[in-house]
Design a protein around this motif. Sequence first.
Motif, PDB file in Angstrom:
ATOM      1  N   GLY A  75      -1.448   1.012  -4.829  1.00 58.44           N
ATOM      2  CA  GLY A  75      -0.949  -0.281  -4.399  1.00 58.44           C
ATOM      3  C   GLY A  75      -0.170  -0.986  -5.489  1.00 58.44           C
ATOM      4  N   LEU A  76       0.620  -1.953  -5.066  1.00 54.50           N
ATOM      5  CA  LEU A  76       1.388  -2.795  -5.973  1.00 54.50           C
ATOM      6  C   LEU A  76       1.084  -4.256  -5.660  1.00 54.50           C
ATOM      7  CD1 LEU A  76       4.924  -1.138  -5.691  1.00 54.50           C
ATOM      8  CD2 LEU A  76       3.278  -0.854  -7.569  1.00 54.50           C
ATOM      9  N   MET A  77       1.195  -5.114  -6.679  1.00 54.48           N
ATOM     10  CA  MET A  77       1.049  -6.551  -6.474  1.00 54.48           C
ATOM     11  C   MET A  77       2.037  -7.028  -5.403  1.00 54.48           C
ATOM     12  SD  MET A  77       0.831  -8.033 -10.375  1.00 54.48           S
ATOM     13  CE  MET A  77       1.645  -9.529  -9.846  1.00 54.48           C
ATOM     14  N   TRP A  78       1.529  -7.773  -4.432  1.00 55.41           N
ATOM     15  CA  TRP A  78       2.364  -8.247  -3.333  1.00 55.41           C
ATOM     16  C   TRP A  78       3.459  -9.200  -3.806  1.00 55.41           C
ATOM     17  CZ3 TRP A  78       2.644 -13.438  -1.808  1.00 55.41           C
ATOM     18  CH2 TRP A  78       1.738 -14.298  -2.447  1.00 55.41           C
ATOM     19  N   ASN A  79       3.186  -9.915  -4.908  1.00 50.91           N
ATOM     20  CA  ASN A  79       4.141 -10.915  -5.413  1.00 50.91           C
ATOM     21  C   ASN A  79       4.715 -10.496  -6.765  1.00 50.91           C
ATOM     22  OD1 ASN A  79       1.762 -11.191  -6.825  1.00 50.91           O
ATOM     23  ND2 ASN A  79       1.682 -13.430  -6.689  1.00 50.91           N
ATOM     24  N   ASP A  80       4.848  -9.194  -6.981  1.00 51.58           N
ATOM     25  CA  ASP A  80       5.371  -8.703  -8.254  1.00 51.58           C
ATOM     26  C   ASP A  80       6.765  -9.290  -8.513  1.00 51.58           C
ATOM     27  OD1 ASP A  80       5.114  -6.334 -10.411  1.00 51.58           O
ATOM     28  OD2 ASP A  80       7.180  -6.518  -9.709  1.00 51.58           O
ATOM     29  N   PRO A  81       6.996  -9.901  -9.681  1.00 52.81           N
ATOM     30  CA  PRO A  81       8.286 -10.559  -9.932  1.00 52.81           C
ATOM     31  C   PRO A  81       9.453  -9.588 -10.087  1.00 52.81           C
ATOM     32  CG  PRO A  81       6.883 -10.669 -11.887  1.00 52.81           C
ATOM     33  CD  PRO A  81       6.032 -10.118 -10.782  1.00 52.81           C
ATOM     34  N   HIS A  87       0.807  -1.210   0.000  1.00 55.99           N
ATOM     35  CA  HIS A  87       0.000   0.000   0.000  1.00 55.99           C
ATOM     36  C   HIS A  87       0.848   1.272   0.000  1.00 55.99           C
ATOM     37  CE1 HIS A  87      -2.971  -2.667   2.459  1.00 55.99           C
ATOM     38  NE2 HIS A  87      -3.114  -2.876   1.168  1.00 55.99           N
ATOM     39  N   PHE A  88       0.291   2.315  -0.594  1.00 53.57           N
ATOM     40  CA  PHE A  88       0.825   3.676  -0.452  1.00 53.57           C
ATOM     41  C   PHE A  88      -0.301   4.653  -0.740  1.00 53.57           C
ATOM     42  CE2 PHE A  88       1.757   2.228  -4.797  1.00 53.57           C
ATOM     43  CZ  PHE A  88       1.252   3.256  -5.592  1.00 53.57           C
ATOM     44  N   VAL A 133       7.552  -5.192   5.156  1.00 55.46           N
ATOM     45  CA  VAL A 133       8.326  -4.895   3.952  1.00 55.46           C
ATOM     46  C   VAL A 133       8.050  -3.478   3.467  1.00 55.46           C
ATOM     47  CG1 VAL A 133       8.612  -5.527   1.517  1.00 55.46           C
ATOM     48  CG2 VAL A 133       8.379  -7.313   3.230  1.00 55.46           C
ATOM     49  N   ALA A 134       9.109  -2.795   3.035  1.00 55.05           N
ATOM     50  CA  ALA A 134       9.000  -1.485   2.400  1.00 55.05           C
ATOM     51  C   ALA A 134       9.653  -1.553   1.022  1.00 55.05           C
ATOM     52  CB  ALA A 134       9.697  -0.421   3.246  1.00 55.05           C
ATOM     53  N   VAL A 135       8.992  -0.950   0.014  1.00 52.73           N
ATOM     54  CA  VAL A 135       9.502  -0.917  -1.360  1.00 52.73           C
ATOM     55  C   VAL A 135       9.748   0.533  -1.746  1.00 52.73           C
ATOM     56  CG1 VAL A 135       9.057  -1.509  -3.771  1.00 52.73           C
ATOM     57  CG2 VAL A 135       8.183  -2.991  -1.946  1.00 52.73           C
ATOM     58  N   GLU A 183      -9.904  -8.528  -1.119  1.00 51.13           N
ATOM     59  CA  GLU A 183     -10.256  -8.420  -2.534  1.00 51.13           C
ATOM     60  C   GLU A 183      -9.519  -7.251  -3.172  1.00 51.13           C
ATOM     61  OE1 GLU A 183     -11.951 -10.593  -4.473  1.00 51.13           O
ATOM     62  OE2 GLU A 183     -11.809 -11.802  -2.645  1.00 51.13           O
ATOM     63  N   LYS A 184      -9.374  -6.179  -2.447  1.00 54.04           N
ATOM     64  CA  LYS A 184      -8.674  -5.003  -2.964  1.00 54.04           C
ATOM     65  C   LYS A 184      -7.201  -5.310  -3.240  1.00 54.04           C
ATOM     66  CE  LYS A 184      -7.728  -1.750  -0.045  1.00 54.04           C
ATOM     67  NZ  LYS A 184      -7.888  -0.640   0.923  1.00 54.04           N
ATOM     68  N   ASP A 185      -6.564  -6.038  -2.310  1.00 55.25           N
ATOM     69  CA  ASP A 185      -5.137  -6.329  -2.472  1.00 55.25           C
ATOM     70  C   ASP A 185      -4.866  -7.326  -3.591  1.00 55.25           C
ATOM     71  OD1 ASP A 185      -4.507  -4.524  -0.518  1.00 55.25           O
ATOM     72  OD2 ASP A 185      -4.037  -6.004   1.027  1.00 55.25           O
ATOM     73  N   LYS A 186      -5.879  -8.094  -3.978  1.00 54.34           N
ATOM     74  CA  LYS A 186      -5.711  -9.024  -5.106  1.00 54.34           C
ATOM     75  C   LYS A 186      -5.645  -8.295  -6.448  1.00 54.34           C
ATOM     76  CE  LYS A 186      -8.235 -12.849  -2.939  1.00 54.34           C
ATOM     77  NZ  LYS A 186      -9.496 -13.626  -2.978  1.00 54.34           N
ATOM     78  N   LYS A 187      -6.062  -7.033  -6.481  1.00 60.05           N
ATOM     79  CA  LYS A 187      -6.215  -6.318  -7.744  1.00 60.05           C
ATOM     80  C   LYS A 187      -5.158  -5.243  -7.977  1.00 60.05           C
ATOM     81  CE  LYS A 187     -11.172  -7.019  -7.432  1.00 60.05           C
ATOM     82  NZ  LYS A 187     -12.464  -6.396  -7.106  1.00 60.05           N
ATOM     83  N   HIS A 188      -4.155  -5.150  -7.111  1.00 60.65           N
ATOM     84  CA  HIS A 188      -3.141  -4.108  -7.281  1.00 60.65           C
ATOM     85  C   HIS A 188      -2.339  -4.313  -8.564  1.00 60.65           C
ATOM     86  CE1 HIS A 188      -4.014  -2.131  -3.606  1.00 60.65           C
ATOM     87  NE2 HIS A 188      -3.526  -3.073  -2.812  1.00 60.65           N
ATOM     88  N   ALA A 189      -1.885  -3.199  -9.129  1.00 60.02           N
ATOM     89  CA  ALA A 189      -1.131  -3.218 -10.386  1.00 60.02           C
ATOM     90  C   ALA A 189       0.288  -3.740 -10.166  1.00 60.02           C
ATOM     91  CB  ALA A 189      -1.074  -1.807 -10.964  1.00 60.02           C
ATOM     92  N   PRO A 190       0.902  -4.289 -11.217  1.00 64.37           N
ATOM     93  CA  PRO A 190       2.310  -4.671 -11.118  1.00 64.37           C
ATOM     94  C   PRO A 190       3.206  -3.428 -11.058  1.00 64.37           C
ATOM     95  CG  PRO A 190       1.512  -5.031 -13.344  1.00 64.37           C
ATOM     96  CD  PRO A 190       0.326  -4.632 -12.523  1.00 64.37           C
ATOM     97  N   PHE A 191       4.379  -3.616 -10.510  1.00 65.54           N
ATOM     98  CA  PHE A 191       5.388  -2.553 -10.484  1.00 65.54           C
ATOM     99  C   PHE A 191       6.017  -2.426 -11.870  1.00 65.54           C
ATOM    100  CE2 PHE A 191       9.914  -1.500 -10.128  1.00 65.54           C
ATOM    101  CZ  PHE A 191       9.824  -0.243  -9.553  1.00 65.54           C
ATOM    102  N   SER A 192       6.372  -1.196 -12.242  1.00 67.99           N
ATOM    103  CA  SER A 192       7.069  -0.980 -13.513  1.00 67.99           C
ATOM    104  C   SER A 192       8.251  -0.045 -13.306  1.00 67.99           C
ATOM    105  CB  SER A 192       6.117  -0.356 -14.539  1.00 67.99           C
ATOM    106  OG  SER A 192       6.846   0.043 -15.692  1.00 67.99           O
ATOM    107  N   LEU A 193       9.414  -0.462 -13.790  1.00 71.51           N
ATOM    108  CA  LEU A 193      10.604   0.391 -13.737  1.00 71.51           C
ATOM    109  C   LEU A 193      10.447   1.620 -14.624  1.00 71.51           C
ATOM    110  CD1 LEU A 193      13.361  -2.360 -13.801  1.00 71.51           C
ATOM    111  CD2 LEU A 193      12.957  -0.752 -11.929  1.00 71.51           C
ATOM    112  N   GLU A 194       9.490   1.579 -15.558  1.00 70.67           N
ATOM    113  CA  GLU A 194       9.265   2.697 -16.473  1.00 70.67           C
ATOM    114  C   GLU A 194       8.286   3.726 -15.899  1.00 70.67           C
ATOM    115  OE1 GLU A 194      11.259   2.567 -19.061  1.00 70.67           O
ATOM    116  OE2 GLU A 194      11.875   0.603 -18.319  1.00 70.67           O
ATOM    117  N   LYS A 195       7.588   3.374 -14.860  1.00 69.62           N
ATOM    118  CA  LYS A 195       6.542   4.254 -14.310  1.00 69.62           C
ATOM    119  C   LYS A 195       7.127   5.236 -13.306  1.00 69.62           C
ATOM    120  CE  LYS A 195       2.209   3.880 -11.663  1.00 69.62           C
ATOM    121  NZ  LYS A 195       1.349   4.813 -12.363  1.00 69.62           N
TER     122      LYS A 195
END
Length: 196
Positions: free
Chosen positions: A145-151, A63-64, A84-86, A172-184
Amino acid sequence: MAFEFKKCDIEGLYEIQPKIFGDNRGYFLETYSEKDFFEAGLTMKFVQDNQSKSTKNVLRGLHFQTKHPQGKLVRALEGKVYDVAVDLRLGSATFGKYYGVILDSEKQNMFYIPEGFAHGFCVLTETATFAYKCTDFYHPEDEGGLMWNDPTIGIDWESILPGITSNANLSEKDKKHAPFSLEKKYFDLNAKWIGE
């Protein structure tokens, strides 16, 4: 000083160990002192305290908040969690990297996560009560939010809690978070939101 402040491998993150005074009657500790925190360079102002209780395998995150980012001082009041912090600060040497700490109610350790990070945790014990102080108020319209298991981020939840990758108990909300992107773009180095 009533605390030991340990800088983590990602700039801005601190693991904090309070001094615990105990005897056969129990224990006493300070959980926050503005004086000690300010002396350590942590001059944030907290405006809201939150608390949750969860069962084993519950995973909350990542979350953020966007325009109202929150710094968080987190700890386990009961049980253990892997916290965990990202780093989402564009231009940071550790952009997209994560750092994790096991928070243990017996150890009474804490973790400070400044603005500009995504945050999440999973519960390692049968139950855990989790508390955190925030530097800004909760704004439901401002959630990100970001996917909890983003590769790309690659958080190794499994080595801390075997089986979590197939048994994570998510909202349900946490299942729908977007993947992380190095370009974003997420935040700038001052934790100001620069994303879309």
